[in-house]
Design an enzyme around this catalytic site. Structure first.
Site, PDB file in Angstrom:
ATOM      1  CE1 TYR A  91     -13.199  -7.211   2.008  1.00 43.56           C
ATOM      2  CE2 TYR A  91     -11.306  -8.574   0.960  1.00 43.56           C
ATOM      3  CZ  TYR A  91     -11.706  -7.694   1.762  1.00 43.56           C
ATOM      4  OH  TYR A  91     -10.655  -6.787   2.701  1.00 43.56           O
ATOM      5  NE  ARG A 130      -9.475   7.231  -6.640  1.00 51.13           N
ATOM      6  CZ  ARG A 130      -9.969   6.720  -5.548  1.00 51.13           C
ATOM      7  NH1 ARG A 130      -9.113   5.969  -4.850  1.00 51.13           N
ATOM      8  NH2 ARG A 130     -11.207   6.636  -5.424  1.00 51.13           N
ATOM      9  CG  ASP A 182      -8.673  -3.618  -4.707  1.00 52.72           C
ATOM     10  OD1 ASP A 182      -8.092  -2.950  -3.753  1.00 52.72           O
ATOM     11  OD2 ASP A 182      -9.629  -4.473  -4.351  1.00 52.72           O
ATOM     12  NE  ARG A 216      -4.092  -1.393   0.003  1.00 52.26           N
ATOM     13  CZ  ARG A 216      -5.295  -1.435   0.667  1.00 52.26           C
ATOM     14  NH1 ARG A 216      -5.469  -0.854   1.694  1.00 52.26           N
ATOM     15  NH2 ARG A 216      -6.228  -2.511   0.188  1.00 52.26           N
ATOM     16  NE  ARG A 276      -7.541   5.486   1.860  1.00 51.42           N
ATOM     17  CZ  ARG A 276      -8.526   4.854   2.307  1.00 51.42           C
ATOM     18  NH1 ARG A 276      -9.596   5.364   2.824  1.00 51.42           N
ATOM     19  NH2 ARG A 276      -8.265   3.382   2.909  1.00 51.42           N
TER      20      ARG A 276
HETATM   21  O1  CP3 Z   1       0.276   0.145  -3.169  1.00 46.76           O
HETATM   22  C1  CP3 Z   1      -0.250  -0.917  -3.208  1.00 46.76           C
HETATM   23  O2  CP3 Z   1      -0.165  -1.936  -2.270  1.00 46.76           O
HETATM   24  C2  CP3 Z   1      -0.743  -1.421  -4.455  1.00 46.76           C
HETATM   25  C3  CP3 Z   1      -2.287  -1.205  -4.566  1.00 46.76           C
HETATM   26  C4  CP3 Z   1      -3.021  -2.104  -3.833  1.00 46.76           C
HETATM   27  C5  CP3 Z   1      -4.546  -1.650  -3.321  1.00 46.76           C
HETATM   28  N1  CP3 Z   1      -5.257  -2.763  -2.917  1.00 46.76           N
HETATM   29  C6  CP3 Z   1      -4.970  -0.539  -3.757  1.00 46.76           C
HETATM   30  C7  CP3 Z   1      -6.066   0.170  -2.628  1.00 46.76           C
HETATM   31  C8  CP3 Z   1      -3.019  -3.455  -3.476  1.00 46.76           C
HETATM   32  C9  CP3 Z   1      -1.749  -4.384  -3.585  1.00 46.76           C
HETATM   33  C10 CP3 Z   1      -4.396  -3.896  -2.908  1.00 46.76           C
HETATM   34  C11 CP3 Z   1      -4.848  -5.137  -2.348  1.00 46.76           C
HETATM   35  C12 CP3 Z   1      -5.966  -5.230  -1.830  1.00 46.76           C
HETATM   36  N2  CP3 Z   1      -7.137  -4.851  -1.857  1.00 46.76           N
HETATM   37  C13 CP3 Z   1      -5.812  -6.246  -0.514  1.00 46.76           C
HETATM   38  C14 CP3 Z   1      -4.754  -6.993  -0.173  1.00 46.76           C
HETATM   39  C15 CP3 Z   1      -3.827  -6.192   0.727  1.00 46.76           C
HETATM   40  C16 CP3 Z   1      -4.140  -5.960   2.053  1.00 46.76           C
HETATM   41  O3  CP3 Z   1      -4.298  -4.695   2.404  1.00 46.76           O
HETATM   42  O4  CP3 Z   1      -4.335  -6.864   2.774  1.00 46.76           O
HETATM   43  C17 CP3 Z   1      -7.291  -6.206   0.096  1.00 46.76           C
HETATM   44  C18 CP3 Z   1      -7.588  -6.867   1.260  1.00 46.76           C
HETATM   45  C19 CP3 Z   1      -8.011  -5.347  -0.615  1.00 46.76           C
HETATM   46  C20 CP3 Z   1      -9.429  -4.914  -0.596  1.00 46.76           C
HETATM   47  C21 CP3 Z   1      -9.571  -3.550  -0.257  1.00 46.76           C
HETATM   48  N3  CP3 Z   1      -9.351  -2.544  -1.395  1.00 46.76           N
HETATM   49  C22 CP3 Z   1      -9.460  -2.983   0.915  1.00 46.76           C
HETATM   50  C23 CP3 Z   1      -9.933  -3.428   2.151  1.00 46.76           C
HETATM   51  C24 CP3 Z   1      -9.589  -1.554   0.514  1.00 46.76           C
HETATM   52  C25 CP3 Z   1      -9.639  -0.395   1.734  1.00 46.76           C
HETATM   53  C26 CP3 Z   1     -10.826   0.100   1.803  1.00 46.76           C
HETATM   54  C27 CP3 Z   1     -10.704   1.507   2.607  1.00 46.76           C
HETATM   55  O5  CP3 Z   1     -10.929   2.766   1.940  1.00 46.76           O
HETATM   56  O6  CP3 Z   1     -10.124   1.589   3.588  1.00 46.76           O
HETATM   57  C28 CP3 Z   1      -9.490  -1.492  -0.653  1.00 46.76           C
HETATM   58  C29 CP3 Z   1      -9.201  -0.190  -1.440  1.00 46.76           C
HETATM   59  C30 CP3 Z   1      -7.940   0.220  -1.974  1.00 46.76           C
HETATM   60  N4  CP3 Z   1      -7.021  -0.794  -2.577  1.00 46.76           N
HETATM   61  C31 CP3 Z   1      -7.455   1.529  -1.656  1.00 46.76           C
HETATM   62  C32 CP3 Z   1      -5.947   1.467  -2.262  1.00 46.76           C
HETATM   63  C33 CP3 Z   1      -4.876   2.453  -2.507  1.00 46.76           C
HETATM   64  C34 CP3 Z   1      -7.923   2.829  -1.049  1.00 46.76           C
HETATM   65  C35 CP3 Z   1      -8.950   3.395  -1.911  1.00 46.76           C
HETATM   66  C36 CP3 Z   1      -8.978   4.760  -1.874  1.00 46.76           C
HETATM   67  O7  CP3 Z   1      -7.992   5.421  -1.894  1.00 46.76           O
HETATM   68  O8  CP3 Z   1     -10.166   5.469  -2.229  1.00 46.76           O
END
Ligand code: CP3
Length: 352
Positions: free
Chosen positions: A153, A39, A75, A26, A30
């Site tokens: 999920y 974004r 994602d 990550r 954000r």
């Molecule tokens: O920088 C990186 O690591 C690359 C991008 C990445 C994202 N998601 C971007 C993202 C990666 C590798 C993921 C994988 C992902 N997505 C996982 C496995 C990694 C982990 O963190 O355990 C999981 C469980 C998800 C599912 C998911 N997507 C969640 C739980 C969330 C967060 C929701 C929130 O708003 O708190 C997301 C959204 C997400 N994926 C964001 C990002 C940057 C945030 C969305 C935003 O910025 O609006």
């Protein structure tokens, strides 16, 4: 320098480069003001499927922090969206599905979609843009969700704490579970293959919620599907999960993983005692310490580096993703420290 000499790829091959490679799960997202700016007005999954936007977001943390790898901005649910599954990512919450997959009939319906039919054009285009920019010094890591974390999920319909419905399906209807998990493995594999073909140098399989499983259930119902997701892929594989200490050796997927990601709960030297000396470890700074005073965090990072020397090779990372409220200058400082420690030990000729 050919890309194969990049510290990350050398560490995955089992070598110890002069400096320990460092990147952060990550790292894009954000915590970066430049990400929040880009974004504005675009939904998460739309951003993932807009190649120039996804590429730019992937590159932002590489430029800012000077990490040793990019991780493709996307994602784990993107390939499901490409399969036509109705899914959105709700800010602050996570992936939400319009129709949860809970019954045998639901599983029939979703698995009728052919994973080979996914249109990965935008993914491939974004990866190509990133790889062209990173050049031959910084590798790009592609990734996908492991079948269990995706199912956690999909079966629930959204985020949950204990993933009860997915874990129940394994026992109430093992046939449906295995069909669903097998299909999810092929969906994730399609996503990985698209990133690999477009130039990603390594791949990481995220099984973030595997820690909710018992070792017996992990072995019987999950590991075979995760193994299928990466089996025979022509790139080094990192396999990451949270809370997987009780079955860490299984995370090697019978030798298919070149590196195993370890969360903050288990010191790396103890992880190595379980994993053996023929696999690389990745981790495991406690994300909670990112807000600690620098001397406290510095001591922790040095401790993680020291314990990581027990492994054949070590990739420094957090034990889980960067929390959104993280001060990004702290991450930059960690990268500088890790690179300095490497340079110091080269200068002093320290045996490693
Ligand atoms: O920088 C990186 O690591 C690359 C991008 C990445 C994202 N998601 C971007 C993202 C990666 C590798 C993921 C994988 C992902 N997505 C996982 C496995 C990694 C982990 O963190 O355990 C999981 C469980 C998800 C599912 C998911 N997507 C969640 C739980 C969330 C967060 C929701 C929130 O708003 O708190 C997301 C959204 C997400 N994926 C964001 C990002 C940057 C945030 C969305 C935003 O910025 O609006």
């Amino acid at each position: 320098m050919p890309l194969n000499d990049a510290p990350l790829l050398r560490a995955l091959a089992g070598d110890r480069p002069d400096t320990t490679p460092v990147w952060f799960m990550r790292q894009a997202g954000r915590s970066l003001p430049e990400y929040r700016d880009l974004r504005v007005g675009t939904r998460m999954l739309d951003a993932c499927l807009t190649p120039d936007l996804a590429a730019e977001i992937t590159l932002q943390p590489v430029r800012r922090h000077k990490v040793d790898a990019g991780i493709f901005f996307s994602d784990i649910v993107v390939p499901l969206r490409l399969a036509g599954v109705e899914v959105e990512i709700e800010p602050g919450r996570g992936p939400v599905f319009a129709s949860p997959v809970r019954t045998a009939a639901d599983v029939d319906r979703i698995t009728a979609i052919d994973p080979a039919s996914l249109d990965t054009t935008q993914i491939a285009e974004a990866v190509r843009l990133v790889v062209a920019e990173l050049g031959d010094t910084i590798p790009l890591i592609g990734f996908a969700g492991a079948p269990f974390t995706l199912a956690a999920y999909l079966v629930e319909g959204g985020p949950s704490k204990e993933h009860l419905r997915a874990r129940a399906m394994m026992h109430t209807d093992p046939d449906s579970w295995n069909r669903l998990a097998g299909w999810l493995a092929r969906i994730s594999r399609t996503f990985l293959d698209a990133q690999r073909a477009a130039g990603a140098s390594a791949v990481q399989l995220f099984d973030s919620w595997a820690g909710s499983l018992s070792p017996a259930d992990y072995r019987a119902f999950v590991a075979p599907h995760s193994a299928a997701a990466v089996d025979g892929i022509d790139a080094p594989v990192i396999h990451f999960g949270v809370g997987t200490g009780p079955f860490l050796a299984d995370m090697r997927l019978d030798g298919r993983a070149d590196a195993v990601g370890v969360d903050w709960r288990l010191p790396l030297d103890e992880a190595v005692a379980v994993l053996g000396d023929d696999v690389t470890v990745q981790g495991n700074i406690d994300p909670a310490l990112l807000t600690a005073p620098w001397p406290v965090l510095e001591a922790h990072v040095r401790d993680v580096l020291r314990r990581g020397t027990a492994a054949r090779a070590h990739i420094l990372n957090l034990g889980h993703g960067v929390p959104p409220e993280t001060d990004p200058s702290v991450l930059t400082r960690i990268v500088e420290l890790v690179h300095e420690v490497g340079a110091e030990s080269v200068a002093s000729g320290a045996a490693r």
